[in-house]
Design an enzyme around this catalytic site. Structure first.
Site, mmCIF file in Angstrom:
data_model
loop_
_atom_site.group_PDB
_atom_site.id
_atom_site.type_symbol
_atom_site.label_atom_id
_atom_site.label_comp_id
_atom_site.label_asym_id
_atom_site.label_seq_id
_atom_site.Cartn_x
_atom_site.Cartn_y
_atom_site.Cartn_z
ATOM 1 N N ASP A 35 34.667 55.724 114.762
ATOM 2 C CA ASP A 35 35.517 54.971 115.668
ATOM 3 C C ASP A 35 34.663 53.824 116.167
ATOM 4 O OD1 ASP A 35 37.198 54.011 117.616
ATOM 5 O OD2 ASP A 35 36.855 55.661 119.000
ATOM 6 N N LYS A 36 35.062 52.598 115.867
ATOM 7 C CA LYS A 36 34.173 51.470 116.118
ATOM 8 C C LYS A 36 34.094 51.004 117.566
ATOM 9 C CE LYS A 36 37.633 48.135 114.869
ATOM 10 N NZ LYS A 36 38.032 47.074 114.029
#
Length: 176
Positions: A35-36
């Site tokens: 999850d950036k």
């Protein structure tokens, strides 16, 4: 002995392995999917590209700001802040309905949800590894914003490769 040394070196870099088997299999890793927003990055999105597909850019920007003003999603907030910095006056839009994970109901959201991923302006932004946030009116793309986030200082050693092996364009996600 190699497992002990690898465990020590990785721990110095902030990576802890639960087992020797995990270390032995780690060399096979080709990509890291994460999850950036806020995990490897600072969690502060910023607009770096703005493209309009119509002549009346001001009307589209005002509509976008009116739609995004009270939405608390990191991408929406970044686009709204960017438009406010440019002194865009928001149009008043009533009855805004937010669909969690789908962008703003009506005209704003990610390119896949709005079915505009194939548009040349969107493809260019995605190819640059940016997050694409799109504005559509009557299903026609009117504007696209390219956003990025900065890697955290302590995760700068991580190199994230594209999702191409999954068939997912850069900047888009796909459930596994």
């Amino acid at each position: 002995m190699v497992v002990v040394i690898a465990g020590g070196v990785s721990a110095d870099k902030g990576v802890v392995f639960k087992s020797a088997e995990a270390i032995e299999n780690a060399y096979k890793t080709k990509q890291l999917i994460s999850d950036k927003t806020g995990t490897l990055t600072e969690g502060k999105m910023s607009v770096v590209v703005e493209r309009y597909c119509v002549e009346d850019q001001h009307a589209v920007a005002s509509t976008a700001l009116g739609l995004l003003t009270n939405i608390n999603h990191p991408v929406s907030m970044a686009v709204a802040a960017y438009l406010k910095e440019r002194d865009v006056t928001p149009y008043y839009i009533s009855d805004v309905k937010v669909l969690t994970g789908k962008g703003a109901h009506l005209r704003a959201g990610n390119s896949r949800w709005l079915a505009v991923t194939g548009h040349p302006s969107v493809r260019t932004i995605l190819a640059d590894g940016l997050t694409a946030f799109c504005i559509t009116i009557d299903s026609e793309l009117r504007a696209v914003f390219g956003l990025k986030d900065q890697l955290c200082d302590d995760s700068a050693f991580v190199r994230i490769s594209r999702h191409t092996s999954l068939g997912t364009p850069p900047g888009e996600t796909r459930p596994l």
